[in-house]
Design a protein around this motif. Structure first.
Motif, short mmCIF file in Angstrom:
data_model
loop_
_atom_site.label_atom_id
_atom_site.label_comp_id
_atom_site.label_asym_id
_atom_site.label_seq_id
_atom_site.Cartn_x
_atom_site.Cartn_y
_atom_site.Cartn_z
N ALA A 237 9.48 -9.54 2.04
CA ALA A 237 9.81 -7.92 1.90
C ALA A 237 10.96 -7.74 1.27
O ALA A 237 12.39 -8.33 1.73
CB ALA A 237 9.49 -7.49 3.19
N LEU A 238 11.63 -6.90 0.04
CA LEU A 238 11.95 -6.75 -0.80
C LEU A 238 12.77 -5.02 -0.41
O LEU A 238 11.24 -4.47 -0.76
CB LEU A 238 11.83 -7.30 -2.47
N PRO A 239 13.85 -4.35 -0.26
CA PRO A 239 14.57 -3.30 0.30
C PRO A 239 13.57 -2.65 -1.92
O PRO A 239 14.31 -3.08 -2.31
CB PRO A 239 15.82 -3.08 0.30
N MET A 240 13.67 -1.28 -1.77
CA MET A 240 13.38 -0.59 -2.16
C MET A 240 14.83 0.61 -2.32
O MET A 240 14.53 1.96 -1.18
CB MET A 240 12.44 0.27 -2.72
N ARG A 241 15.37 0.72 -2.50
CA ARG A 241 16.65 1.48 -2.50
C ARG A 241 17.34 2.25 -3.83
O ARG A 241 17.54 1.88 -4.75
CB ARG A 241 18.06 0.95 -1.61
N LEU A 242 17.95 3.40 -2.86
CA LEU A 242 18.57 4.66 -4.50
C LEU A 242 20.24 4.43 -4.17
O LEU A 242 20.80 4.80 -2.56
CB LEU A 242 17.44 5.73 -4.40
N ARG A 243 20.85 3.77 -4.39
CA ARG A 243 21.96 3.44 -3.31
C ARG A 243 22.09 2.80 -2.77
O ARG A 243 21.68 2.15 -2.36
CB ARG A 243 23.00 5.18 -4.35
N THR A 244 22.99 3.44 -1.47
CA THR A 244 22.89 3.41 0.11
C THR A 244 21.63 3.91 0.41
O THR A 244 21.55 3.05 1.35
CB THR A 244 24.19 3.66 0.87
N GLU A 245 21.09 4.64 -0.25
CA GLU A 245 19.45 4.52 0.56
C GLU A 245 18.40 3.99 0.55
O GLU A 245 18.04 4.29 -0.57
CB GLU A 245 18.77 6.22 0.24
N VAL A 246 17.59 3.62 1.56
CA VAL A 246 15.44 2.70 1.59
C VAL A 246 14.93 3.67 1.57
O VAL A 246 14.85 4.68 2.32
CB VAL A 246 16.15 1.56 2.56
N ILE A 247 14.12 3.04 0.30
CA ILE A 247 13.65 4.52 0.33
C ILE A 247 11.95 4.21 0.58
O ILE A 247 10.89 4.32 0.63
CB ILE A 247 13.33 5.31 -0.99
N GLY A 248 12.16 2.56 0.67
CA GLY A 248 10.39 1.75 0.87
C GLY A 248 11.24 0.05 0.94
O GLY A 248 12.05 -0.13 0.75
N ALA A 249 9.64 -0.59 1.18
CA ALA A 249 9.98 -1.99 0.67
C ALA A 249 8.35 -2.43 0.19
O ALA A 249 7.57 -2.05 0.32
CB ALA A 249 9.97 -2.72 2.73
N LEU A 250 9.01 -3.56 -1.03
CA LEU A 250 7.71 -4.35 -1.42
C LEU A 250 7.86 -5.82 -0.55
O LEU A 250 8.53 -6.10 -0.57
CB LEU A 250 8.34 -4.14 -3.06
N ASN A 251 6.44 -5.70 -0.48
CA ASN A 251 5.94 -6.93 0.26
C ASN A 251 5.03 -7.92 -0.93
O ASN A 251 4.83 -7.61 -1.66
CB ASN A 251 4.90 -6.48 1.43
N LEU A 252 5.78 -8.82 -0.58
CA LEU A 252 4.28 -9.54 -1.31
C LEU A 252 4.13 -10.58 -0.69
O LEU A 252 5.11 -11.71 0.06
CB LEU A 252 5.63 -10.74 -2.33
N PHE A 253 3.28 -10.96 -0.28
CA PHE A 253 2.18 -12.14 0.32
C PHE A 253 2.04 -13.51 -0.64
O PHE A 253 1.45 -13.25 -1.53
CB PHE A 253 1.48 -11.32 1.43
N ASP A 254 1.37 -14.09 0.41
CA ASP A 254 0.94 -15.73 -0.12
C ASP A 254 0.27 -16.37 0.93
O ASP A 254 -0.13 -16.57 1.76
CB ASP A 254 2.15 -16.14 -1.30
N ILE A 255 -0.74 -17.20 0.33
CA ILE A 255 -1.27 -17.82 0.81
C ILE A 255 -1.06 -18.59 0.85
O ILE A 255 -1.34 -19.38 1.68
CB ILE A 255 -3.03 -17.90 0.23
N GLN A 256 0.19 -19.40 0.51
CA GLN A 256 0.09 -21.01 0.68
C GLN A 256 2.06 -20.49 1.61
O GLN A 256 2.85 -20.03 0.38
CB GLN A 256 0.55 -22.08 -1.12
N PRO A 257 2.28 -21.61 2.60
CA PRO A 257 3.90 -21.38 3.22
C PRO A 257 4.40 -21.98 1.18
O PRO A 257 4.47 -22.61 0.98
CB PRO A 257 4.00 -21.87 4.02
N GLY A 258 5.90 -21.12 1.94
CA GLY A 258 7.07 -21.49 0.45
C GLY A 258 7.75 -20.41 0.34
O GLY A 258 7.38 -19.84 0.89
N ALA A 259 8.74 -20.91 0.30
CA ALA A 259 10.42 -20.64 0.24
C ALA A 259 9.94 -19.86 -1.24
O ALA A 259 9.30 -20.21 -2.57
CB ALA A 259 11.73 -20.89 0.62
#
Length: 141
Positions: free
Chosen positions: A73-95
């Protein structure tokens, strides 16, 4: 000059849209999960293997049920304000490696710009409508 082989069509692993929607709604309804934590902290939340993470047990179970093995999950921000989060899902484990994290954050930043632009357009349209209504009522008086 050295040439490097490049496959322009990478193998894509994906979850069905219905499964992703279920996971997103689950996080909102239970107030737990990587997206919720990312939104609250404004920091990257990366779980390479949900089956061993021990965080958010109910979310991990729901993710496993639909075939999701890892999430970032990556932050979606405008300067210091977080307006949301973007999730990336995968069917395989891994960094995610540093390069992929940079690309993912760039994607989150572009999505943020799109959301902010949509908000600005909506505000402008609302203000225009209100001003037109005020002008129309003045003409009738």
């Amino acid at each position: 000059m050295q040439r490097v082989a490049f496959d322009p069509v990478p193998v894509l692993r994906h979850l069905p849209v219905a499964a992703l929607t279920k996971l997103e709604l689950f996080q909102l309804q239970t107030d737990q999960g990587p997206c919720v934590d990312c939104f609250r902290t404004g920091r990257l939340v990366s779980v390479a293997d949900l089956s061993t993470a021990g965080r958010w047990p109910r979310f991990a179970a729901a993710a496993a049920e639909v075939g999701c093995a890892c999430v970032h999950a990556l932050p979606m921000r405008l300067r210091t304000e977080v307006i949301g989060a973007l999730n990336l899902f995968d069917i395989q484990p891994g960094a995610l490696g540093e390069d992929k994290l940079r690309i993912a954050q760039a994607l989150a930043d572009v999505a943020t710009i799109g959301l902010l632009q949509q908000r600005a357009i909506h505000r402008r349209d609302t203000l225009t409508e209100q001003l037109q209504t005020a002008l129309n009522s003045r003409v009738l008086i």
